[in-house]
Design an enzyme around this catalytic site. Structure first.
Site, mmCIF file in Angstrom:
data_model
loop_
_atom_site.group_PDB
_atom_site.id
_atom_site.type_symbol
_atom_site.label_atom_id
_atom_site.label_comp_id
_atom_site.label_asym_id
_atom_site.label_seq_id
_atom_site.Cartn_x
_atom_site.Cartn_y
_atom_site.Cartn_z
ATOM 1 N N SER A 24 47.728 28.395 -40.423
ATOM 2 C CA SER A 24 48.882 27.405 -40.995
ATOM 3 C C SER A 24 48.375 25.980 -40.863
ATOM 4 O O SER A 24 47.184 25.583 -41.237
ATOM 5 C CB SER A 24 50.202 27.696 -40.465
ATOM 6 O OG SER A 24 51.162 26.979 -40.980
ATOM 7 N N ASP A 47 45.628 31.509 -43.713
ATOM 8 C CA ASP A 47 46.869 30.851 -44.695
ATOM 9 C C ASP A 47 47.060 29.541 -44.234
ATOM 10 O O ASP A 47 48.029 29.036 -43.862
ATOM 11 C CB ASP A 47 48.258 31.841 -44.632
ATOM 12 C CG ASP A 47 49.053 31.719 -45.782
ATOM 13 O OD1 ASP A 47 48.380 31.711 -46.697
ATOM 14 O OD2 ASP A 47 50.098 31.689 -45.463
ATOM 15 N N ARG A 61 42.460 17.944 -45.374
ATOM 16 C CA ARG A 61 42.608 19.176 -45.185
ATOM 17 C C ARG A 61 41.472 20.109 -44.778
ATOM 18 O O ARG A 61 40.237 19.319 -44.867
ATOM 19 C CB ARG A 61 43.047 19.896 -46.675
ATOM 20 C CG ARG A 61 42.203 19.450 -47.612
ATOM 21 C CD ARG A 61 42.777 20.277 -49.033
ATOM 22 N NE ARG A 61 41.826 19.831 -50.089
ATOM 23 C CZ ARG A 61 40.590 20.462 -50.289
ATOM 24 N NH1 ARG A 61 40.081 21.274 -49.515
ATOM 25 N NH2 ARG A 61 39.883 20.007 -51.376
ATOM 26 N N ASP A 63 38.346 22.076 -45.409
ATOM 27 C CA ASP A 63 37.367 22.483 -46.681
ATOM 28 C C ASP A 63 35.841 23.044 -45.887
ATOM 29 O O ASP A 63 35.761 23.192 -44.829
ATOM 30 C CB ASP A 63 36.999 20.975 -47.404
ATOM 31 C CG ASP A 63 36.234 19.931 -46.585
ATOM 32 O OD1 ASP A 63 34.919 20.254 -46.706
ATOM 33 O OD2 ASP A 63 36.722 19.352 -45.701
ATOM 34 N N ASP A 66 33.437 21.641 -43.282
ATOM 35 C CA ASP A 66 33.802 21.460 -41.879
ATOM 36 C C ASP A 66 33.210 22.404 -40.871
ATOM 37 O O ASP A 66 33.256 22.527 -39.714
ATOM 38 C CB ASP A 66 35.356 21.617 -41.784
ATOM 39 C CG ASP A 66 36.194 20.651 -42.420
ATOM 40 O OD1 ASP A 66 35.911 19.254 -42.452
ATOM 41 O OD2 ASP A 66 37.333 20.934 -43.103
ATOM 42 N N HIS A 134 53.564 34.627 -44.680
ATOM 43 C CA HIS A 134 52.562 33.609 -43.977
ATOM 44 C C HIS A 134 52.104 34.268 -42.577
ATOM 45 O O HIS A 134 50.866 33.847 -42.464
ATOM 46 C CB HIS A 134 53.531 32.757 -43.727
ATOM 47 C CG HIS A 134 52.719 31.360 -43.129
ATOM 48 N ND1 HIS A 134 51.676 30.622 -43.855
ATOM 49 C CD2 HIS A 134 53.008 30.395 -42.329
ATOM 50 C CE1 HIS A 134 51.328 29.590 -43.236
ATOM 51 N NE2 HIS A 134 52.245 29.228 -42.164
#
Length: 316
Positions: A24, A47, A61, A63, A66, A134
């Site tokens: 998450s 997720d 975020r 990607d 990274d 999730h």
């Protein structure tokens, strides 16, 4: 990030040998760590959270830049801003992105709160009820670590194409391995956003073997359009699959047409020796000609040919 730096300084470990997992919001935190560490070996995003991250700049975020290899599992990818209230991203954000069961609704998560609490206890059961889809991402990863079943996934453009059997069987770069062993199958250098689809069970062990089933209906003087569900059971030299429902719901079948589906099994059945197909008729309420009143009609599908493609093979 501090932990990785300590391991580097104390043991001489290289960032290239490190693997960070995040669930998450933790997926994006792992991305921040990889951005700062440079040359991190691998990040697995479980997720990744959607709200305030989906479709944002890569700096915000997780990607593919990274880490040297970024693999992502999407299990709750329905829009957060809808009645489904999905918590995870649908946007592909790694070198490879896996979408189990389409990436939105996971089998077994439709259970009520009482069932979840009975199966998992009060605390975990409540969590499963609230965020079952999730949380399924990290359950799948955990299950993959020592699984004898390979969690094979199929490179595909969409879930609709996958369900229609257009991406099975796979060959060459057509398959991936979800979870712990995802790095055993990497796309060519420079390739990102590769999407894989596969189906799982509703309880652990989640892994399933996939079979492409093609049913060709015969066109006879007595055959006609029928409505209902289609089921299949596959028998092979190593065992038998459970009976699986091929159609998602009641659908119409037309004589002479070809229908292709994806069937799954908990076990590899070996060389296929027999396929049993069952048709469950369902009449249409507003069409009196489809009713089977007093047994005067006998709704039947006439099958001309059935083909089953085994996992990893390109011929039936």
């Amino acid at each position: 990030m501090d932990c990785v730096c300590v391991l580097q300084n104390v043991t001489g470990a290289r960032p290239e040998d490190m693997h960070i997992l995040g669930h998450s919001l933790g997926s994006h935190v792992a991305g921040y760590a990889g951005e700062r560490l440079k040359h991190l070996g691998r990040i697995t995003g479980l997720d990744p959270a959607e709200p305030y991250f989906q479709n944002t700049d890569k700096r915000v975020r997780l990607d593919e830049t990274d880490a040297l290899f970024v693999d992502v599992i999407h299990s709750d990818a329905a829009s957060f801003y809808s009645t489904n209230l999905g918590l995870g991203m649908s946007q592909a954000c790694g070198h490879v992105d896996y979408y189990p069961n389409g990436g939105e609704k996971q089998p077994g998560c439709e259970k009520g709160p009482v069932t979840h609490i009975v199966e998992n206890g009060l605390y975990l059961g409540f969590r499963e009820f609230v965020a079952c889809n999730h949380m399924r991402a990290y359950h799948l990863f955990h299950d993959s670590i020592n699984s004898q079943c390979p969690f094979q996934a199929y490179r595909c453009a969409s879930q609709d194409d996958f369900k229609a059997g257009r991406c099975l069987p796979c060959s060459g770069q057509g398959c991936g391995i979800m979870g712990m062993h995802a790095d055993e199958v990497k796309p060519p250098r420079g390739t990102v956003g590769v999407k894989y689809f596969f189906n799982t069970g509703d309880l652990p062990p989640y892994c399933r073997y996939h079979y492409k089933v093609t049913v060709t209906l015969a066109k006879t003087s007595t055959s006609q359009q029928e409505r209902g569900k289609l089921y299949a059971k596959i028998t092979g030299t190593s065992g038998q699959s459970e009976e699986v429902q091929l159609t998602p719901d009641n659908v119409y079948f037309n004589p002479g047409e070809i229908y292709t589906y994806v069937a799954t099994s908990k076990h590899r059945v070996g060389d296929i020796t027999n396929v049993a197909v069952r048709f469950d008729h369902d009449s249409e309420l507003l069409n009196v000609f489809s009713w089977n009143v007093l047994g005067l009609r006998h709704p039947t599908l006439f099958v001309d040919r059935i083909q089953v493609f085994k996992p990893d093979e390109a011929t039936p």
